[in-house]
Structure formats: structure tokens, C-alpha cells
Design an enzyme around this catalytic site. Structure first.
Site, PDB file in Angstrom:
ATOM      1  N   GLU A  34       0.844  -1.202   0.000  1.00  0.00           N
ATOM      2  CA  GLU A  34       0.000   0.000   0.000  1.00  0.00           C
ATOM      3  C   GLU A  34       0.873   1.243   0.000  1.00  0.00           C
ATOM      4  OE1 GLU A  34      -3.153   0.024  -1.151  1.00  0.00           O
ATOM      5  OE2 GLU A  34      -3.777  -1.251   0.512  1.00  0.00           O
ATOM      6  N   GLY A 123     -17.667   3.631  -3.419  1.00  0.00           N
ATOM      7  CA  GLY A 123     -17.066   4.089  -2.174  1.00  0.00           C
ATOM      8  C   GLY A 123     -16.709   2.920  -1.262  1.00  0.00           C
ATOM      9  N   SER A 129     -14.096   3.206  -9.761  1.00  0.00           N
ATOM     10  CA  SER A 129     -13.720   4.196 -10.780  1.00  0.00           C
ATOM     11  C   SER A 129     -12.684   3.630 -11.743  1.00  0.00           C
ATOM     12  CB  SER A 129     -13.137   5.455 -10.150  1.00  0.00           C
ATOM     13  OG  SER A 129     -14.000   5.976  -9.210  1.00  0.00           O
ATOM     14  N   ASP A 174      -4.549   0.108  -9.429  1.00  0.00           N
ATOM     15  CA  ASP A 174      -5.968  -0.250  -9.556  1.00  0.00           C
ATOM     16  C   ASP A 174      -6.317  -0.672 -10.986  1.00  0.00           C
ATOM     17  OD1 ASP A 174      -5.843   0.644  -6.982  1.00  0.00           O
ATOM     18  OD2 ASP A 174      -6.899   2.525  -7.353  1.00  0.00           O
ATOM     19  N   TYR A 223      -3.297  12.420   0.078  1.00  0.00           N
ATOM     20  CA  TYR A 223      -2.640  11.534  -0.896  1.00  0.00           C
ATOM     21  C   TYR A 223      -1.526  12.301  -1.610  1.00  0.00           C
ATOM     22  CZ  TYR A 223      -2.308   7.939  -4.578  1.00  0.00           C
ATOM     23  OH  TYR A 223      -1.877   6.954  -5.442  1.00  0.00           O
TER      24      TYR A 223
HETATM   25  C1  GLA Z   1      -5.263   4.622  -4.227  1.00  0.00           C
HETATM   26  C2  GLA Z   1      -4.574   4.790  -5.593  1.00  0.00           C
HETATM   27  C3  GLA Z   1      -3.588   3.654  -5.854  1.00  0.00           C
HETATM   28  C4  GLA Z   1      -2.649   3.442  -4.683  1.00  0.00           C
HETATM   29  C5  GLA Z   1      -3.437   3.345  -3.377  1.00  0.00           C
HETATM   30  C6  GLA Z   1      -2.535   3.256  -2.172  1.00  0.00           C
HETATM   31  O1  GLA Z   1      -6.131   3.504  -4.261  1.00  0.00           O
HETATM   32  O2  GLA Z   1      -5.536   4.831  -6.618  1.00  0.00           O
HETATM   33  O3  GLA Z   1      -2.869   3.913  -7.052  1.00  0.00           O
HETATM   34  O4  GLA Z   1      -1.682   4.465  -4.609  1.00  0.00           O
HETATM   35  O5  GLA Z   1      -4.300   4.465  -3.200  1.00  0.00           O
HETATM   36  O6  GLA Z   1      -1.816   2.070  -2.173  1.00  0.00           O
END
Ligand code: GLA
Length: 384
Positions: A34, A123, A129, A174, A223
Site C-alpha cells: 500500500e 465508495g 472508478s 488499480d 494523498y
Molecule cells: C489509491 C490509488 C492507488 C494506490 C493506493 C494506495 O487507491 O488509486 O494507485 O496508490 O491508493 O496504495
């Protein structure tokens, strides 16, 4: 009716003719790794048995018509030369983005009738998405008859929609998880080389995603801040990205980094180590060790990366305390949202009941549980 049948039936009802293509793009869970993807590190996601389904047929005019089941059941029509105009609902963003990307490449995708259905909870932390982004790319490429792209390249096009069209600086995890797996397994993804390796999850374990029902907050700003801190730390350490750092190097530069950057860097370095180790322990079917890696990932995300919240700490602790649970941790960007847990397959229902009750007693919140099976990534079915 399955969601596949529903989407095809509603398509015929709404548009008065049958669809030509049926796209499926799954959501994802992330076992471990993560906040490592944007540090060119390692992640271990899987495509789950919940997906976005998109039924598609070309139109003779220049309209892109989009109908979304369950989200207002409304029909939106977008002229192909106006895909940059922002419109609601946000679902259409990814479709507009896919057309826009192709237009940027000098292609001219035609108008289309599109109907979308999904059983990925919105969510719910399973990247609905990203799945829509991947589905939109699959749809536009099918309409163009363009089959030059590999699944990896399609995932990167979906990432491009986020970076260049919606303006969100996501990593690649993702979209890769939604597009790439060829079968029912997780993938170890090297986010620098983009090489992947299948990782089989032992049969006796189930992956249970738990929605804390505490909506994510401050996600975008936090983020972006974490990304910046990682870049700053890499610069101080003299490495291209934190992927190249070791724990020794981080400790050596402790005083220059200062407390915050030291902890951010330490999370990324140790999380990469844990993710690589996970491949080995899963290969040897050592679920106890796999659970320990997952738990340690949570502690690191909580203490060093500081992306957890109290509710997720409580939720994962309740999960961990159950004897059928190997390990549990916060999943995804953080600041609310979901946890992922690895649980004895035969005891999943007892686990769900107990954790649900204990979490509600502690927080007043009703968590939702999604028992996930790994599936193959996105695909297009040609119907006629
Ligand atoms: C979000 C982002 C991913 C990744 C995660 C953290 O989901 O879309 O690309 O950075 O956070 O691991």
C-alpha cells in the site's frame, strides 16, 4: 437474473436493439503493498468477482449515449466533439476521457449506445472508478476495431484518463489489477518495470474486504502530500525513488530526513519487503506468516505512514482477534474506507457475524463485508 443478463436486457429495452459488445472490468482488492505503487515499488492486488459491465453498440451519428442502471436510471447524450465538457453524472467522465484520449491520438471513434451496470460497491474501496476507466478503454477500442493493445497497455490508457483528463495523480495499481490477471489469482506487480507474476492464494483462505462505513476524508490532499513527502525523502537519500532505498540508508540519513520523512520512507521500504516476502509465504502456503505480514502492513500504515483512522484501527483489531483471521489491515488510499482480511475459508460466516457485532458495539457503525474470489481481468465479448 445475473448482472450480465440484466445489462443486456436493459440495453435492448432502452435502445430498442441489441448490444454488439459486452465489456466486463472487475474491481480490485489489494492483499499487500500500500502506497508503494507511486514509489515504483511492489503491490499484490487481485481482480475480484464484482465488476462493471458495459453493453455497447456503435451509432451512425456522433452521439455517445450512456445509460447507467441504479444511478438515476438516466440517459445522457454527449456529442463526440464535446467530450471535454464536464457533465454529470461523473460515470460519464471515464467514457468521455476514453474518447478524448483516442482523439488525442488522431483516432476518431464513432458515437455509441452504452449501458452500464455494476456490482462493485461505490465508495467501498474496490476501485469502481478504475474499473469504469478500464471498461471505457475496452469499449472504445472495441468500437475502433483496434486490437493492437495488450492488457497492460489498456491499463496504462485508463491511468492516462486519470492523469490527463480527470487530473487525479493515481498510481498504476488499480487499473493494472482490473485489466491484467489472466486467471483466478493475485498478481505481484513491479510498478517500475510493470512486470507481473501470478500469485495463487491457498484454497483454505478467503479474502474478506470490510467497509468500515466511515467515508474517506481529506483523501485527495493527504494523498498528494504523501506523494510529495516520498519524493522529498528520495531526493535527500539520493535515490531515483524510494523503491531504491534500503532500511540502512534510511536510518543513516535519519537526522537529515527528520521524524516525518523518516517514517514515510520507512513505511515504503518495509512495505516493499513485506510484499516480496508475501509471494514466498503464499507459495509455501504459510497463512500464519501471510497474516503477520498483513498485520505489520497495517501497523506501518498507521504509525509510519499515518493514513489510518480510529475506526479502521478498531475494525482491523476486532478482525485480528477472531480465531479464524490470519491478518487484517486498512486497504487503499486510507483516511476511511475499507480493510482487507485473510480468513479461514470454512469459518467466514462466523467471522463476519462476530466482527460485525463487535465493531457496531464499539463504534455504532454497521460494517459491510464482501467475500472476494480472485477472477480474471477485463475482457470484451463480441456478441454478433
Ligand atoms: C489509491 C490509488 C492507488 C494506490 C493506493 C494506495 O487507491 O488509486 O494507485 O496508490 O491508493 O496504495
Amino acid at each position: 437474473m445475473t448482472i450480465r443478463e440484466t445489462v443486456l436486457a436493459r440495453f435492448a429495452q432502452v435502445y430498442g436493439h441489441d448490444a454488439q459488445y459486452l465489456v466486463r472490468a472487475p474491481g480490485r482488492a489489494n492483499l499487500i503493498g500500500e502506497h508503494t505503487d507511486y514509489n515504483e515499488g511492489f503491490v499484490m492486488p487481485l481482480a475480484v468477482n464484482r465488476a462493471v459491465w458495459m453493453a455497447v453498440a456503435p451509432r451512425e451519428d456522433d452521439q455517445i449515449c450512456v445509460f447507467t442502471i441504479d444511478y438515476g436510471d438516466e440517459l445522457v447524450s454527449i456529442p463526440t466533439n464535446q467530450v471535454q465538457e464536464p457533465i454529470w453524472p461523473h460515470w460519464t467522465t471515464y467514457i468521455r476521457g476514453a474518447w478524448w484520449l483516442m482523439q488525442q491520438q488522431g483516432q476518431n471513434p464513432c458515437g455509441a449506445d452504452i449501458l452500464i451496470g455494476s456490482d462493485i460497491p461505490i465508495g467501498g474501496g474496490m476501485s469502481s472508478s478504475a474499473a469504469i476507466g478500464v471498461a471505457s478503454i475496452e469499449a472504445v477500442l472495441a468500437l475502433l476495431g483496434d486490437n493492437r493493445y495488450t492488457q497492460k497497455q489498456k491499463a496504462l490508457l485508463a491511468v492516462d484518463i486519470e492523469h490527463k483528463f480527470t487530473g487525479v495523480p493515481v498510481g498504476v495499481m488499480d487499473q493494472m489489477a482490473s485489466a491484467i490477471p489472466e486467471g483466478p489469482y493475485a498478481i505481484l506487480l513491479d510498478c517500475r518495470s510493470l512486470e507481473t507474476e501470478p500469485v495463487v492464494i491457498p484454497q483454505q483462505a478467503s479474502i474478506v474486504v470490510i467497509n468500515s462505513m466511515k467515508p474517506r476524508q481529506l483523501v485527495d490532499s493527504e494523498y498528494a502530500l504523501r506523494r510529495q513527502q516520498c519524493e522529498d525523502a528520495a531526493k535527500i537519500l539520493g535515490v531515483k525513488s524510494l523503491r531504491d532505498a534500503t532500511l540502512d540508508l534510511v536510518n543513516q540519513y535519519a537526522s537529515t530526513l527528520g521524524d516525518v520523512l523518516l517514517r514515510r520512507a520507512r513505511h515504503v521500504v518495509t512495505e516493499n519487503e513485506r510484499t516480496l516476502k508475501m509471494r514466498d509465504v503464499l507459495m509455501s502456503e504459510n497463512l500464519t506468516q501471510a497474516g503477520e505480514l498483513i498485520n505489520n502492513s497495517h501497523y506501518s500504515l498507521r504509525d509510519d505512514y499515518e493514513v489510518s483512522i480510529q475506526e479502521l484501527d478498531i475494525l482491523t483489531e476486532k478482525a485480528r482477534q477472531h480465531q479464524a483471521c490470519f491478518g487484517a489491515r486498512i486497504m487503499g488510499g486510507g483516511f476511511g474506507g475499507c480493510a482487507v482480511s485473510l480468513v479461514q475459508r470454512e469459518q467466514v460466516s462466523g467471522f463476519v457475524d462476530a466482527v460485525k457485532e463487535q465493531y457496531a458495539a464499539a463504534t455504532g457503525l454497521q460494517a459491510e463485508f464482501y467475500v472476494c474470489e480472485p477472477t480474471a481481468g477485463s475482457s470484451v465479448e463480441f456478441l454478433v
